[in-house]
Scaffold this active site. Structure first.
Site, PDB file in Angstrom:
ATOM      1  N   GLU A 209      -3.366  18.482 -28.984  1.00 27.71           N
ATOM      2  CA  GLU A 209      -3.027  17.128 -29.064  1.00 27.71           C
ATOM      3  C   GLU A 209      -4.122  16.084 -29.565  1.00 27.71           C
ATOM      4  O   GLU A 209      -4.858  15.605 -28.717  1.00 27.71           O
ATOM      5  CB  GLU A 209      -2.716  16.548 -27.613  1.00 27.71           C
ATOM      6  CG  GLU A 209      -2.009  15.047 -27.492  1.00 27.71           C
ATOM      7  CD  GLU A 209      -1.946  14.808 -25.825  1.00 27.71           C
ATOM      8  OE1 GLU A 209      -0.875  14.181 -25.809  1.00 27.71           O
ATOM      9  OE2 GLU A 209      -3.095  14.877 -25.316  1.00 27.71           O
TER      10      GLU A 209
ATOM     11  N   HIS B 247      -4.046  15.098 -20.642  1.00 31.21           N
ATOM     12  CA  HIS B 247      -3.409  14.348 -21.725  1.00 31.21           C
ATOM     13  C   HIS B 247      -4.190  13.363 -22.101  1.00 31.21           C
ATOM     14  O   HIS B 247      -5.000  12.884 -21.508  1.00 31.21           O
ATOM     15  CB  HIS B 247      -1.892  13.702 -21.185  1.00 31.21           C
ATOM     16  CG  HIS B 247      -1.093  13.298 -22.051  1.00 31.21           C
ATOM     17  ND1 HIS B 247      -1.169  11.840 -22.564  1.00 31.21           N
ATOM     18  CD2 HIS B 247       0.055  13.674 -22.834  1.00 31.21           C
ATOM     19  CE1 HIS B 247      -0.261  11.537 -23.432  1.00 31.21           C
ATOM     20  NE2 HIS B 247       0.446  12.727 -23.600  1.00 31.21           N
TER      21      HIS B 247
END
Length: 147
Positions: A97, A20
């Site tokens: 992302e 992430h």
């Protein structure tokens, strides 16, 4: 906070998120660390959402494909047991992302997301044909922003 794979399993969780943007930026997790954690998670029987994506500087300097190539190559490197067992790819979802589209007020266009997804698919197609690729940044829907 970091949890070991066995702790996650003991909590009854089947999935974990690795790579992430916040882990990469705040904790300086590099591609090699993400790949190592991916191997551990898959060996432990967890399913993994692994995030890949570029910073604003990398996007603006035309290095998006270089960054995605580097990140995906770590995931599918020969040092990685994932490659050795094609069935393991069924336990992985890749989330595009882009760091620049999270909490910055900027939003990736659908064509930018589609380009990135096509590029990622081309990188993994020989090893992970069944891998799902999702989008993990902010987006607009009917003139409302969602993050």
């Amino acid at each position: 906070m970091t949890f070991r794979a066995d702790m996650i399993k003991d909590l009854g969780c089947d999935w974990t998120i690795l790579g992430h943007s916040e882990r990469r930026t705040l904790f300086r997790e590099c591609d090699e660390t993400v790949a190592r954690k991916l191997v551990t998670a898959v060996k432990s029987g967890l399913k993994v959402i692994v995030c890949v994506g570029e910073s604003l500087e990398e996007r603006e300097s035309g290095r998006t494909e270089d960054v995605l190539t580097r990140q995906i190559n770590y995931i599918k490197s020969s040092k990685n047991v994932i490659v050795e067992n094609a069935q393991n790819w069924n336990q992985i979802v890749i989330a595009y992302e882009p760091i620049w589209a999270i909490g910055t007020g900027r939003v990736a266009t659908s064509s930018q997301v589609q380009e990135a997804h096509r590029f990622i698919r081309a990188l993994i197609d020989t090893v992970g044909k069944s891998v799902k690729i999702i989008y993990g940044g902010c987006y607009f829907l009917r003139e409302q922003r969602f993050c």
